[in-house]
Design a protein around this motif. Structure first.
Motif, PDB file in Angstrom:
ATOM      1  N   LEU A 149      -7.181 -23.764 -47.235  1.00 47.96           N
ATOM      2  CA  LEU A 149      -8.392 -24.498 -47.582  1.00 47.96           C
ATOM      3  C   LEU A 149      -8.314 -25.937 -47.084  1.00 47.96           C
ATOM      4  N   MET A 150      -7.190 -26.580 -47.312  1.00 49.12           N
ATOM      5  CA  MET A 150      -7.052 -27.974 -46.891  1.00 49.12           C
ATOM      6  C   MET A 150      -7.072 -28.106 -45.367  1.00 49.12           C
ATOM      7  N   GLU A 151      -6.518 -27.120 -44.673  1.00 46.21           N
ATOM      8  CA  GLU A 151      -6.573 -27.155 -43.200  1.00 46.21           C
ATOM      9  C   GLU A 151      -8.024 -27.123 -42.726  1.00 46.21           C
ATOM     10  N   GLN A 152      -8.842 -26.286 -43.328  1.00 42.45           N
ATOM     11  CA  GLN A 152     -10.246 -26.208 -42.921  1.00 42.45           C
ATOM     12  C   GLN A 152     -10.993 -27.486 -43.292  1.00 42.45           C
ATOM     13  N   TYR A 153     -10.743 -28.008 -44.490  1.00 41.87           N
ATOM     14  CA  TYR A 153     -11.410 -29.237 -44.894  1.00 41.87           C
ATOM     15  C   TYR A 153     -11.025 -30.396 -43.972  1.00 41.87           C
ATOM     16  N   ASN A 154      -9.773 -30.487 -43.607  1.00 37.17           N
ATOM     17  CA  ASN A 154      -9.338 -31.555 -42.708  1.00 37.17           C
ATOM     18  C   ASN A 154      -9.924 -31.377 -41.308  1.00 37.17           C
ATOM     19  N   ALA A 155     -10.017 -30.128 -40.833  1.00 39.96           N
ATOM     20  CA  ALA A 155     -10.620 -29.873 -39.521  1.00 39.96           C
ATOM     21  C   ALA A 155     -12.091 -30.288 -39.524  1.00 39.96           C
ATOM     22  N   PHE A 156     -12.778 -30.015 -40.608  1.00 39.87           N
ATOM     23  CA  PHE A 156     -14.179 -30.412 -40.730  1.00 39.87           C
ATOM     24  C   PHE A 156     -14.327 -31.928 -40.679  1.00 39.87           C
ATOM     25  N   ALA A 157     -13.429 -32.640 -41.344  1.00 36.78           N
ATOM     26  CA  ALA A 157     -13.500 -34.103 -41.347  1.00 36.78           C
ATOM     27  C   ALA A 157     -13.305 -34.670 -39.944  1.00 36.78           C
ATOM     28  N   GLN A 158     -12.524 -33.968 -39.112  1.00 34.30           N
ATOM     29  CA  GLN A 158     -12.222 -34.458 -37.770  1.00 34.30           C
ATOM     30  C   GLN A 158     -13.220 -33.977 -36.729  1.00 34.30           C
ATOM     31  N   GLN A 159     -13.840 -32.805 -36.958  1.00 28.66           N
ATOM     32  CA  GLN A 159     -14.741 -32.225 -35.963  1.00 28.66           C
ATOM     33  C   GLN A 159     -15.914 -31.545 -36.657  1.00 28.66           C
ATOM     34  N   PRO A 160     -16.889 -32.315 -37.080  1.00 29.35           N
ATOM     35  CA  PRO A 160     -17.971 -31.770 -37.917  1.00 29.35           C
ATOM     36  C   PRO A 160     -19.111 -31.136 -37.114  1.00 29.35           C
ATOM     37  N   ASP A 161     -18.831 -30.070 -36.323  1.00 30.56           N
ATOM     38  CA  ASP A 161     -19.924 -29.353 -35.682  1.00 30.56           C
ATOM     39  C   ASP A 161     -20.460 -28.302 -36.646  1.00 30.56           C
ATOM     40  N   VAL A 162     -21.555 -27.636 -36.278  1.00 28.86           N
ATOM     41  CA  VAL A 162     -22.223 -26.725 -37.208  1.00 28.86           C
ATOM     42  C   VAL A 162     -21.307 -25.574 -37.599  1.00 28.86           C
ATOM     43  N   GLU A 163     -20.525 -25.057 -36.657  1.00 30.74           N
ATOM     44  CA  GLU A 163     -19.623 -23.947 -36.981  1.00 30.74           C
ATOM     45  C   GLU A 163     -18.584 -24.368 -38.012  1.00 30.74           C
ATOM     46  N   ASP A 164     -18.003 -25.553 -37.836  1.00 25.42           N
ATOM     47  CA  ASP A 164     -17.019 -26.027 -38.805  1.00 25.42           C
ATOM     48  C   ASP A 164     -17.663 -26.310 -40.158  1.00 25.42           C
ATOM     49  N   ILE A 165     -18.912 -26.761 -40.132  1.00 26.77           N
ATOM     50  CA  ILE A 165     -19.615 -27.001 -41.390  1.00 26.77           C
ATOM     51  C   ILE A 165     -19.772 -25.683 -42.148  1.00 26.77           C
ATOM     52  N   VAL A 166     -20.198 -24.621 -41.454  1.00 25.44           N
ATOM     53  CA  VAL A 166     -20.397 -23.331 -42.118  1.00 25.44           C
ATOM     54  C   VAL A 166     -19.072 -22.789 -42.644  1.00 25.44           C
ATOM     55  N   LYS A 167     -18.016 -22.908 -41.848  1.00 28.86           N
ATOM     56  CA  LYS A 167     -16.701 -22.433 -42.305  1.00 28.86           C
ATOM     57  C   LYS A 167     -16.246 -23.221 -43.536  1.00 28.86           C
ATOM     58  N   THR A 168     -16.529 -24.509 -43.538  1.00 31.22           N
ATOM     59  CA  THR A 168     -16.169 -25.335 -44.695  1.00 31.22           C
ATOM     60  C   THR A 168     -16.977 -24.924 -45.920  1.00 31.22           C
ATOM     61  N   LEU A 169     -18.248 -24.591 -45.718  1.00 29.74           N
ATOM     62  CA  LEU A 169     -19.072 -24.122 -46.829  1.00 29.74           C
ATOM     63  C   LEU A 169     -18.557 -22.798 -47.376  1.00 29.74           C
ATOM     64  N   VAL A 170     -18.056 -21.925 -46.500  1.00 26.86           N
ATOM     65  CA  VAL A 170     -17.460 -20.659 -46.961  1.00 26.86           C
ATOM     66  C   VAL A 170     -16.253 -20.951 -47.843  1.00 26.86           C
ATOM     67  N   TYR A 171     -15.389 -21.856 -47.399  1.00 28.86           N
ATOM     68  CA  TYR A 171     -14.240 -22.213 -48.222  1.00 28.86           C
ATOM     69  C   TYR A 171     -14.683 -22.882 -49.525  1.00 28.86           C
ATOM     70  N   SER A 172     -15.805 -23.597 -49.489  1.00 31.53           N
ATOM     71  CA  SER A 172     -16.317 -24.197 -50.717  1.00 31.53           C
ATOM     72  C   SER A 172     -16.727 -23.131 -51.720  1.00 31.53           C
ATOM     73  N   THR A 173     -17.305 -22.020 -51.239  1.00 31.59           N
ATOM     74  CA  THR A 173     -17.649 -20.938 -52.171  1.00 31.59           C
ATOM     75  C   THR A 173     -16.384 -20.343 -52.771  1.00 31.59           C
ATOM     76  N   LEU A 174     -15.326 -20.262 -51.977  1.00 33.40           N
ATOM     77  CA  LEU A 174     -14.053 -19.761 -52.508  1.00 33.40           C
ATOM     78  C   LEU A 174     -13.496 -20.721 -53.553  1.00 33.40           C
ATOM     79  N   LEU A 175     -13.583 -22.011 -53.269  1.00 37.22           N
ATOM     80  CA  LEU A 175     -13.090 -23.002 -54.233  1.00 37.22           C
ATOM     81  C   LEU A 175     -13.912 -22.945 -55.524  1.00 37.22           C
ATOM     82  N   GLU A 176     -15.236 -22.973 -55.373  1.00 36.83           N
ATOM     83  CA  GLU A 176     -16.108 -23.023 -56.547  1.00 36.83           C
ATOM     84  C   GLU A 176     -16.110 -21.697 -57.317  1.00 36.83           C
TER      85      GLU A 176
END
Length: 336
Positions: A149-176
């Motif tokens: 989860l942290m790897e994806q969140y950190n990747a999103f912070a460094q490269q916020p394209d739409v694909e990374d945003i969606v992947k981060t949102l998927v991990y957010s559903t897992l977290l929540e």
């Protein structure tokens, strides 16, 4: 602010918008109700009376105290990163209604994180509080549990394209919707035994918020994929399924580690409940269940907290002994 573009955004992320928010003219009008529900869940941690918990914590078994501190550390670790991640997602949204909803969610995550400090300040010394918050940085099982989860969140912070945003949102559903639940179960199990009811009351408010967050983020994923069909592919679905399988395994391993020998918790039931939650979150984002043998909640006693969105306001505590009582002094110490 860019007045040459329309007020109604052309896309949720990567679109064009003036930046002016008109709640009466949205691309997704039903999200105004989401915004209102989120605001309706407003609460503050220091309005929950902790005086009984202060007396009860020293009476918990050594195992219960250890598990209490480890789970608080887990929850604080997740909500610390979630506050920043959701705030970043709001900044990259081009739909101003999504910006506003995500901003409210980020603020609520900050409240959750503050509440964990409040809980610990009620029951243990400052040294113990600081020691508990170090667990998230040092415990090897917890580090393994959070690594992907942290790897994806950190990747999103460094490269916020739409694909990374969606992947981060998927991990957010897992977290929540998944990663909190072994922790929630522990506190609800204590409440079943009339232990630490103040803490469990606060956790139930957090649970209610997380359910609402998970619902909106799931809807947001589906909407973004609808707007970006190039991302809505079998390969992406396979990626989501892989992340869910991986997360179920990690959460099961963590629950066996942290809940082992806790009175009242059946680890086999807990493992089934984790799969049940995974199925539920997959359905919410429009995918099929991975665990067809776990479509029913095996932990019936937890249903009042974890099984629905709209009924959480009338849960076990409100039906029986729950009290959302403002206290006149910090943590209710005046009642000791």
């Amino acid at each position: 602010m860019d007045p040459v573009h329309p007020n109604k955004a052309t896309a949720l992320f990567g679109g064009k918008s003036s930046g002016i928010l008109n709640w009466n003219d949205l691309a997704y009008p039903h999200w105004y109700k989401t915004y209102k529900r989120l605001l309706g869940n407003y609460w503050q941690s220091d309005e929950v009376n902790m005086s009984t918990d202060v007396k009860q914590f020293p009476l918990l078994s050594e195992k219960e105290q250890e598990t209490f501190l480890k789970i608080i550390s887990l929850l604080a670790t997740l909500d610390s990163s979630q506050t920043r991640t959701i705030l970043l997602a709001s900044l990259y949204a081009t739909d101003p209604s999504v910006q506003s909803i995500l901003a409210v969610i980020a603020q609520q995550e900050a409240v959750h994180n503050e509440s964990y400090s409040y809980i610990l300040s009620s029951v243990v010394s400052l040294d113990k509080q600081n020691e508990a918050f170090e667990i998230g940085r040092k415990d090897p099982v917890l580090l393994k549990r959070n690594k992907k989860l942290m790897e994806q969140y950190n990747a999103f912070a460094q490269q916020p394209d739409v694909e990374d945003i969606v992947k981060t949102l998927v991990y957010s559903t897992l977290l929540e919707g998944l990663f909190f639940y072994s922790g929630f179960a522990f506190f609800y199990n204590l409440a079943r035994q009339n232990k630490m009811v103040g803490t469990s009351t606060m956790i139930s408010y957090i649970n209610r918020d997380e359910l609402e967050h998970g619902r909106f983020i799931s809807e947001l994923i589906r909407a973004v994929l609808s707007e970006h069909p190039e991302l809505n592919t079998p390969a992406f679905s396979d990626w989501v399924y892989a992340r869910f399988r991986e997360s179920v395994d990690l959460e099961t391993e963590w629950s066996e580690y942290v809940l082992q020998d806790v009175e009242g918790i059946d680890l086999e039931e807990m493992a089934g409940f984790i799969k049940y939650r995974a199925n539920k979150m997959l359905r919410m984002i429009g995918l099929s269940e991975l665990y067809p043998e776990h479509v029913e909640n095996p932990m019936k006693w937890i249903r009042a907290y974890a099984d629905n969105f709209d009924a959480t306001k009338t849960d076990f505590f409100e039906q029986k002994s729950r009290s959302y009582t403002k206290v006149s002094d910090l943590n209710g110490f005046d009642e000791l």
